[in-house]
Enzyme design. Structure first.
Site, short mmCIF file in Angstrom:
data_model
loop_
_atom_site.label_atom_id
_atom_site.label_comp_id
_atom_site.label_asym_id
_atom_site.label_seq_id
_atom_site.Cartn_x
_atom_site.Cartn_y
_atom_site.Cartn_z
N GLY A 204 49.34 12.02 10.13
CA GLY A 204 50.22 12.94 9.41
C GLY A 204 49.99 12.88 7.91
N ALA A 205 48.72 12.75 7.51
CA ALA A 205 48.43 12.61 6.08
C ALA A 205 48.12 13.96 5.44
CB ALA A 205 47.28 11.64 5.86
N GLY B 108 53.31 15.61 2.56
CA GLY B 108 54.47 14.73 2.47
C GLY B 108 54.13 13.28 2.16
N ILE B 109 54.86 12.37 2.81
CA ILE B 109 54.71 10.93 2.56
C ILE B 109 53.31 10.46 2.94
CG2 ILE B 109 55.60 8.66 3.23
CD1 ILE B 109 58.29 10.09 3.90
N SER C 87 63.00 5.35 10.20
CA SER C 87 63.98 6.03 9.36
C SER C 87 65.30 5.30 9.46
CB SER C 87 64.15 7.47 9.87
OG SER C 87 65.35 8.03 9.39
N TYR D 164 66.00 12.77 17.57
CA TYR D 164 65.17 12.26 16.47
C TYR D 164 65.54 10.80 16.20
CZ TYR D 164 63.38 11.69 11.67
OH TYR D 164 62.74 11.22 10.55
N1 LIG Z 1 61.36 12.98 4.54
C1 LIG Z 1 62.32 12.12 4.78
O1 LIG Z 1 63.38 12.19 4.19
C2 LIG Z 1 62.13 11.05 5.80
C3 LIG Z 1 63.17 10.13 6.00
C4 LIG Z 1 63.00 9.12 6.93
C5 LIG Z 1 61.82 9.04 7.66
N2 LIG Z 1 60.83 9.95 7.46
C6 LIG Z 1 59.58 9.83 8.27
O2 LIG Z 1 58.46 9.89 7.42
C7 LIG Z 1 57.34 10.34 8.18
C8 LIG Z 1 56.58 11.38 7.37
O3 LIG Z 1 57.38 12.53 7.25
P1 LIG Z 1 57.38 13.52 6.00
O4 LIG Z 1 58.75 13.47 5.44
O5 LIG Z 1 56.24 13.26 5.12
O6 LIG Z 1 57.26 14.91 6.78
P2 LIG Z 1 56.19 16.10 6.70
O7 LIG Z 1 55.94 16.47 5.30
O8 LIG Z 1 56.71 17.12 7.64
O9 LIG Z 1 54.87 15.44 7.29
C9 LIG Z 1 54.73 15.16 8.65
C10 LIG Z 1 53.30 14.96 8.99
O10 LIG Z 1 53.23 14.73 10.41
C11 LIG Z 1 52.24 15.54 10.95
N3 LIG Z 1 52.51 15.96 12.32
C12 LIG Z 1 53.57 16.68 12.77
N4 LIG Z 1 53.43 16.93 14.09
C13 LIG Z 1 52.26 16.35 14.46
C14 LIG Z 1 51.54 16.26 15.68
N5 LIG Z 1 51.99 16.84 16.79
N6 LIG Z 1 50.37 15.59 15.70
C15 LIG Z 1 49.89 15.02 14.59
N7 LIG Z 1 50.50 15.08 13.42
C16 LIG Z 1 51.67 15.74 13.35
C17 LIG Z 1 52.18 16.76 10.08
O11 LIG Z 1 50.88 17.30 10.22
P3 LIG Z 1 50.58 18.90 10.27
O12 LIG Z 1 50.44 19.27 8.85
O13 LIG Z 1 49.34 19.00 11.02
O14 LIG Z 1 51.79 19.53 10.89
C18 LIG Z 1 52.44 16.18 8.70
O15 LIG Z 1 51.24 15.73 8.12
C19 LIG Z 1 57.89 10.83 9.49
O16 LIG Z 1 57.65 9.89 10.49
C20 LIG Z 1 59.39 10.95 9.25
O17 LIG Z 1 60.13 10.78 10.42
C21 LIG Z 1 60.96 10.93 6.55
#
Ligand SMILES: NC(=O)c1ccc[n+]([C@@H]2O[C@H](COP(=O)([O-])OP(=O)(O)OC[C@H]3O[C@@H](n4cnc5c(N)ncnc54)[C@H](OP(=O)(O)O)[C@@H]3O)[C@@H](O)[C@H]2O)c1
Ligand SMILES: *[C@@H]1O[C@H](CO)[C@@H](O)[C@H](O)[C@H]1NC(C)=O
Length: 320
Positions: A42-43, A46-47, A171, A193
């Site tokens: 998921g790079a 976002g994070i 999370s 979730y």
């Molecule tokens: N943001 C917050 O506030 C928060 C808080 C707590 C925990 N987290 C955790 O942090 C992590 C990163 O999340 P983020 O906030 O950076 O969200 P994000 O911007 O939505 O990024 C998510 C990443 O996961 C990938 N992904 C989604 N579905 C996938 C699949 N089926 N197969 C492979 N890759 C997939 C996406 O790739 P595509 O571009 O290909 O869709 C994207 O690169 C997650 O595990 C989330 O639960 C986030």
């Protein structure tokens, strides 16, 4: 009167923002990562993108794993441009398909001899109760069962690189999770979730126990509330997010700090199985301490992802 209220609200929000900025943990480890092979799932944004960017800056040989080819290749180009590290590439990984996970592992095995750091970062919120081609709830598979299979299959490569690390992005919402009937579809999407994020923490602790003494360390973490597109599928959560964004949310670069810390810092060498927040150990839910339910979850997971005895033996058997 209104002016007074508005002014005070702004002062309060601004103070909260300053407080949050000051309490955000930062990774001060200056570990160089050259020669280390690192996979970040998921790079593409976002994070995960910020985590990959920082590790590339430190010289790691980086593999970007995500499901969208275009977004993945674009992330590779941006990282190479910004870090001048050319050892960055994309391998396709769609966590909603167990076949795709197996294909990813085969491709990685064919091109790398070992794996130093695996960062299970990809995650999603799914508002529907859709199931994948493998018959598993989509959010559960993306957030937990896909990464479970990926990690177990990569254990032999991780052992070859020991000391090596697995980092699992969970999370704070894991505290609301349960492991009962996780694949039944009877939970709402926010509960679902939270369940998958609780599974992340339980899995990290259980894997740490199973890999004790192998030199493969496992950590889980809460990145905090981060300004990314994670909530895009849910209108309610998006509204809430835009309301709270200014004062309460970290930037993706700040959100990546604990992942980078766990991938690089020597401070955590003896802390396998622990849960982190803001680059410090934190208390995970008591639900993650129950070893009996952890063992139950593990066997259910093996079953759902159809791990073969041969695959299990290759990762955890005596002869490796
Ligand atoms: N943001 C917050 O506030 C928060 C808080 C707590 C925990 N987290 C955790 O942090 C992590 C990163 O999340 P983020 O906030 O950076 O969200 P994000 O911007 O939505 O990024 C998510 C990443 O996961 C990938 N992904 C989604 N579905 C996938 C699949 N089926 N197969 C492979 N890759 C997939 C996406 O790739 P595509 O571009 O290909 O869709 C994207 O690169 C997650 O595990 C989330 O639960 C986030
Ligand atoms: C949140 O992210 C969006 C898109 O990346 C950006 O335009 C916005 O300025 C960010 N907001 C804050 C408060 O960081």
């Amino acid at each position: 009167m209104w002016l007074f209220l508005i002014t005070w609200t702004m002062v309060v929000l601004f103070s909260i923002k300053i407080f949050n900025k000051l309490s955000t943990g930062r990774c001060y480890a200056d570990t160089v990562m050259s020669g280390k092979v690192v996979v970040v799932t998921g790079a593409s944004g976002g994070i995960g993108f910020e985590t990959a960017l920082e590790l590339a800056r430190r010289g790691a040989k980086l593999i970007i794993a995500c499901r969208d080819h275009q977004k993945g290749e674009r992330a590779v180009r941006r990282i190479i441009r910004r870090t001048n590290n050319k050892r960055v590439r994309f391998i396709h990984l769609d966590l909603t398909s167990l076949a795709s996970v197996r294909k990813f592992v085969a491709q990685l095995e064919a091109s790398e001899a070992k794996l130093d750091v695996l960062i299970n970062n990809a995650g999603a919120i799914c508002t529907t109760r859709e199931r994948t081609e493998d018959g598993i709830l989509k959010d559960l598979q993306i957030n937990y069962l896909g990464p479970f299979l990926l990690t177990v299959l990569l254990v032999p490569m991780l052992k070859r690189a020991a000391p090596s690390r697995v980092v699992v992005v969970s999370s704070s919402w894991h505290k609301f999770g349960t492991v009962e009937d996780i694949n039944s579809g009877r939970h709402g999407y926010i509960q679902s979730y939270a369940n998958s994020k609780l599974c992340n923490v339980i899995f990290s602790k259980e894997l740490a126990r199973r890999l004790e003494g192998t030199g493969v360390d496992v950590y889980s973490l809460n990145p905090g509330q981060v300004n990314t597109s994670l909530y895009r599928s849910s209108t309610v959560l998006e509204k809430l997010r835009s309301l709270l964004l200014y004062a309460f949310f970290k930037t993706p670069e700040e959100g990546a700090q604990t992942s980078v810390y766990l991938a690089t810092s020597y401070e955590v060498d003896q802390m396998s199985g622990k849960y982190f927040e803001d680059c410090q150990e934190a208390r995970a839910s008591y639900k993650a301490d129950d070893e009996e339910s952890a063992a139950k979850l593990w066997s259910l997971s093996e079953e759902l992802v159809k791990l073969t005895p041969d695959e299990i033996n290759k990762s955890f058997g005596d002869v490796s």
